[in-house]
Design an enzyme around this catalytic site. Sequence first.
Site, short mmCIF file in Angstrom:
data_model
loop_
_atom_site.label_atom_id
_atom_site.label_comp_id
_atom_site.label_asym_id
_atom_site.label_seq_id
_atom_site.Cartn_x
_atom_site.Cartn_y
_atom_site.Cartn_z
CB SER A 145 66.08 28.68 51.34
OG SER A 145 64.68 28.81 51.22
CG ASP A 183 62.63 28.33 58.37
OD1 ASP A 183 61.80 29.03 57.73
OD2 ASP A 183 63.71 27.96 57.91
CG HIS A 239 64.23 30.65 55.85
ND1 HIS A 239 64.31 29.28 55.78
CD2 HIS A 239 64.35 31.08 54.56
CE1 HIS A 239 64.46 28.90 54.52
NE2 HIS A 239 64.49 29.98 53.76
#
Lengths: 278, 278
Positions: free
Chosen positions: B148, B224, B256
Amino acid sequence: MTLETISENRSFGGVQGVYRHSSEATGTRMTFAAYLPPAAAAGPVPVLWYLSGLTCTHENAMTKAGAQEHAAREGIALIFPDTSPRGEDVADDEAFDLGQGAGFYVNATETPWAPHFRMWDYITAELPAVVFDRFSLRRDAQGITGHSMGGHGALTIAMTMPETYRSLSAFAPIANPSESDWGRKQFAAYLGNDAAAWGGHDATLLMREKGYPGDLLVDQGSSDQFLDLLRPQALAEAMAARRQPSVMRMQEGYDHSYFFVQTFMGDHVRWHAERLRD
Amino acid sequence: MTLETISENRSFGGVQGVYRHSSEATGTRMTFAAYLPPAAAAGPVPVLWYLSGLTCTHENAMTKAGAQEHAAREGIALIFPDTSPRGEDVADDEAFDLGQGAGFYVNATETPWAPHFRMWDYITAELPAVVFDRFSLRRDAQGITGHSMGGHGALTIAMTMPETYRSLSAFAPIANPSESDWGRKQFAAYLGNDAAAWGGHDATLLMREKGYPGDLLVDQGSSDQFLDLLRPQALAEAMAARRQPSVMRMQEGYDHSYFFVQTFMGDHVRWHAERLRD
């Protein structure tokens, strides 16, 4: 359905054959190659359709792609169709990328191509009927792949008929033909100048509109001499934007040749076999 | 350089440690985790930097990513830095995505962040000096990855310093922050409103401009919950347009979370280890 056997050769314990038949779709005699793995002797096996690129016949991938070893190991059959109708009575063009050897997997609607250039129907309907009649193949376990123009064909056919083609991959596909000189010229000739008729034959547009219900594998060489015509970036963007389950590999240093195709053929055959087994 | 040992635990035959030191870059005490595989007992090993995402400390990936087993097998060390300076005297924001826990791997130039938020310098210069001084690691065999915001950090740092970071991958990176609410807000706060200062911190823009001299692996979950903020399609398009040697995988159904990260951690550790071995 009369199927003429041109040749049959033992290959990795199976049989590599070449056959000819009269096609209603194209109005010509059509030749194709089929590889039956050793497992086919014991019962129906999955089948992988391999669509070839510009200038190719049934013969190029059959002799140069190195697919038989992998197909024998995985117990999957291979079908190598021709890329267009052929013959003295069939329209042609002096350019290598239009006419004979360059069918682009569409049904032509325009003069002079419409009478014979019906490769979409030939690949998706007539030839399947021929091979399922003749060979021990599982109609419920079909995958499709191809190279360059054949990658275009594989992607567009599978996205249009995903219930039939349950696994999908492509080698260096013509990925966005309606924005490329490998596409605009041919679509205009075969389908006419109204681009509305082209969308069903553009993998990037189909990916944006509907995608593919399974996952798919695309390999592209980073040193491919035709990258500007193939436009892999358009398909890559569309796959990621759609969240399409997929693997897109940019393979360093590989070009557009069969050396590229054969290097990754094992991965592709395994990809299909894993998805077509029950 | 005084390094305080917070904890050391045996893990897969190696040692998982947590350490604290005074940082000149951030002007704070900084905590990080390091995993040394069994092979480190016999001599210097390659090292993989793992940069974490928003809200994380050094601890999240250390405890939840499942990386140690793979690192032990491959004989590669892991470093898990914190994601920002911390402390009562350090500026912060009520939002989870700005300030402490959200350093975005930049050197802030703007008030009130400039005094402490110098994570670029901390990650690329000061912390390497600390770990190479303390542990048996190969300075010539460093790879970088992250999740991320940490994937953003890994991509931008490696493309800027490819001679240092010889292997590169990312999990669900913030791929195009200058076009995302995960990026514009933070870059405006840390770097000011002139977007010209942002380009060096946007993986998609760096990919368009210069790319990475090796190949890279990017995994992204198709389910996600932050896809609109991550913008993987921008990076995918840029990689394909550049012909960047790469593997971009859209992993069906993954979100995610660390469940996604741990599922593919083995592939990433192996990817780095294969490229960092001589």
